[in-house]
Scaffold this active site. Structure first.
Site, PDB file in Angstrom:
ATOM      1  N   LYS A 153      38.464  36.731  55.531  1.00 53.51           N
ATOM      2  CA  LYS A 153      39.701  36.462  55.153  1.00 53.51           C
ATOM      3  C   LYS A 153      40.312  37.490  54.287  1.00 53.51           C
ATOM      4  O   LYS A 153      39.926  37.615  53.313  1.00 53.51           O
ATOM      5  CB  LYS A 153      39.551  35.149  54.406  1.00 53.51           C
ATOM      6  N   CYS A 210      39.829  49.989  42.367  1.00 53.27           N
ATOM      7  CA  CYS A 210      38.753  49.413  41.109  1.00 53.27           C
ATOM      8  C   CYS A 210      37.886  50.573  40.544  1.00 53.27           C
ATOM      9  O   CYS A 210      37.410  50.345  39.389  1.00 53.27           O
ATOM     10  CB  CYS A 210      37.911  48.494  42.146  1.00 53.27           C
ATOM     11  N   GLU A 260      32.174  42.591  44.118  1.00 56.26           N
ATOM     12  CA  GLU A 260      32.377  43.775  43.393  1.00 56.26           C
ATOM     13  C   GLU A 260      33.802  43.688  43.019  1.00 56.26           C
ATOM     14  O   GLU A 260      34.927  43.500  43.831  1.00 56.26           O
ATOM     15  CB  GLU A 260      32.519  44.930  44.910  1.00 56.26           C
ATOM     16  N   GLY A 268      40.388  30.577  50.643  1.00 53.86           N
ATOM     17  CA  GLY A 268      39.254  31.121  50.092  1.00 53.86           C
ATOM     18  C   GLY A 268      38.452  29.978  49.334  1.00 53.86           C
ATOM     19  O   GLY A 268      37.311  29.843  49.171  1.00 53.86           O
ATOM     20  N   PRO A 315      47.474  32.517  48.662  1.00 54.65           N
ATOM     21  CA  PRO A 315      46.066  33.648  48.424  1.00 54.65           C
ATOM     22  C   PRO A 315      44.954  32.573  47.908  1.00 54.65           C
ATOM     23  O   PRO A 315      43.786  33.380  47.663  1.00 54.65           O
ATOM     24  CB  PRO A 315      46.739  34.162  46.946  1.00 54.65           C
ATOM     25  N   GLU A 356      42.152  45.946  32.993  1.00 52.38           N
ATOM     26  CA  GLU A 356      42.545  46.819  34.319  1.00 52.38           C
ATOM     27  C   GLU A 356      44.000  46.524  34.696  1.00 52.38           C
ATOM     28  O   GLU A 356      44.276  45.549  35.062  1.00 52.38           O
ATOM     29  CB  GLU A 356      41.625  45.967  35.392  1.00 52.38           C
TER      30      GLU A 356
END
Length: 499
Positions: free
Chosen positions: A193, A302, A269, A231, A227, A403
């Site tokens: 996906k 990342c 990750e 999932g 989005p 981040e």
């Protein structure tokens, strides 16, 4: 003659329609639903993609489960390797199409396309195939006598089952290959996906798998504009055995919570706020500081080193070097057709405004804006924000802790090696990093003291397809790439019998 700006990009460039690939069939979504694929350079559609719904996801899960449970995919190692290699060969043949996807859909400039986006995808895929013969499928533990008698013991390694791969938009071809190829080589069946912003980087896996002759259900690809919906279905369905996810730490935590009900393995990750430490004895101090400006692919990575740590004794010097470097780069970004361009737009309007929000926050926190910080609509109708650098930053500021995932560098002074290590480790993240020194042993000592998954010392490259990649702390669970990346998709079964 100056390189063309994004405003000169032709709007006639349209990518093919992205289709679902479910149970061996390329098709549209149920009800023929599609959504526009928006190009970051133009802010306009560059194609359309299938918009999968609940029924499409259900069919993909059922197909993957059936293919794992009723075929020899998990046990026929030679068959798997042959098909994965055939798929790789088709990707090589279609390299120009991969370039088009990376440029128009991802918004990658040509330097990024020719490195991480396409070339590194294919090079690292080849690395996985190269290490595959080294995988151990059985291990002999010998005979041992206990109170129950003597037993011969062996461990057997076998595929965990159905793997759902949820992937990001920043380097989608590269990450899709990492997850799909590793899981397939391990013997899993896969549901890919891709992120809503980059559907064709996933759809091409289905299209070329069909051409390669993959058995029905072994690989399935679902694209969707929502989005979260697809999932969520993958994460909560008991027929899915493992979720492999690359993306934000917040979503990674959500996946772990949602998957706990079915005891689903999660291989994650996640984010990073990596430190690049330049010690005062670095003989090429000016060069290393100057090349630390965060511009490659607009900082959307990342593992980017978004915190630059420099000695307090050379902090003012570093500021001057950075100011000159950013000034020199001012006209070198946002050029679609320039082969030397390393920075284009960010992926979406949402991401552009997120980055701008952090720039405004940095000013509010009292940091000094050394360079950039502005939106640049003059570059085109897409999502452009200037390369940005903050100085006079303390590590407790949000711009130093969170981040940003954009072209924003923060520069922090340190007093000595121990202070640099303390600052580098004062983060919830631990994904990447760098250390520079004229004394390699000193640099290695600092590198070994930083709690992070990869560290480059004096320019060394710790991220390659044959090496395990992953993070400490909130940067993830597990390792991608290399033998370790394939082993994430295996279970261990111990068998003993009396002798």
């Amino acid at each position: 003659m100056p390189a063309p700006l994004a405003t000169e990009l032709s709007t006639a460039a349209v990518l093919p329609e992205g289709l679902l690939y479910i149970d061996g069939v390329l098709r549209r979504a149920e009800g023929d639903r599609t959504y526009d694929n928006i190009g970051p350079w133009t802010g306009k559609p560059v194609g359309i993609a299938a918009d999968a719904g609940t029924l499409d996801v259900e069919q993909a899960i059922a197909a993957a489960r059936r293919a794992f449970d009723t075929t020899d995919w998990s046990s026929n190692h030679e068959k798997r390797f042959t098909l994965v290699r055939r798929l790789y060969d088709l990707f090589e043949v279609n390299r120009d199409r991969l370039v088009d996807i990376a440029r128009h859909e991802v918004g990658a400039p040509l330097v990024a396309v020719n490195r991480a986006q396409v070339a590194n995808c294919l090079n690292s895929w080849r690395d996985l195939m190269d290490v595959y013969p080294e995988l151990q499928w059985e291990k002999d533990y010998g005979v041992r006598e206990t109170s129950f008698g003597k037993s011969q013991r062996t461990a057997h390694y076998e595929a965990i089952g159905v793997a759902a791969a949820i992937t990001p938009w920043n380097f989608p071809l590269y990450v899709n290959a990492e997850k799909v190829v590793s899981a397939l080589l391990a013997g899993c069946t896969v549901i890919l996906k891709p992120a809503p912003d980059t559907p064709l980087a996933g759809a091409i896996f289905g299209e070329l798998a069909a051409e390669a002759g993959f058995p029905a259900g072994v690989l399935n690809v679902i694209t969707a504009s929502d989005p979260a919906e697809a999932g969520e279905l993958l994460v909560t369905d008991p027929r899915v055995d493992i979720i492999t996810f690359t993306g934000s730490t917040a979503i990674g935590k959500h996946i772990v919570r949602q998957g706990a009900e079915t005891m689903k393995r999660a291989f994650l990750e996640l984010g990073g706020k990596s430190a690049n430490v330049v010690l005062e004895d670095e003989p090429n101090f000016a060069q290393i500081v100057a090349q630390s400006i965060l511009v490659f692919h607009a900082g959307q990575g990342c593992a980017v080193q978004s915190r630059l740590l420099v000695p307090r004794s050379r902090y003012e010097e570093a500021k001057q070097i950075l100011k000159a470097a950013y000034d020199a780069f001012a006209d070198k970004w946002g050029h679609f057709d320039d082969p030397a361009c390393s920075m284009g737009p960010v992926v979406s309007q949402k991401q552009m405004m997120r980055v701008k929000g952090y720039v405004d926050l940095g000013v509010e926190e009292g940091a000094t804006l050394l360079a950039g910080g502005n939106l640049r609509p003059d570059k085109g109708d897409g999502w452009f924000i200037e390369p940005t650098c903050f100085v006079d930053v303390t590590n407790d500021m949000r711009i130093a802790q969170e981040e940003i995932f954009g072209p924003v560098l923060v520069v922090i002074p340190f007093d000595d090696d121990e202070d640099a290590i303390r600052i580098a480790n004062d983060s919830i993240y631990g994904l990447s990093g760098g250390v520079w020194s004229g004394d390699r042993e000193r640099a290695l000592r600092v590198a070994k003291s930083i709690r992070t998954g990869t560290v480059g010392v004096n320019g060394g490259t710790p991220i390659n397809g044959d090496l395990p990649f992953g993070g400490y702390k909130h940067s993830g669970v597990g390792r991608a790439w290399g033998i370790e990346g394939i082993e994430e998709y295996l279970e261990t079964k111990v068998i003993a019998y009396p002798v």
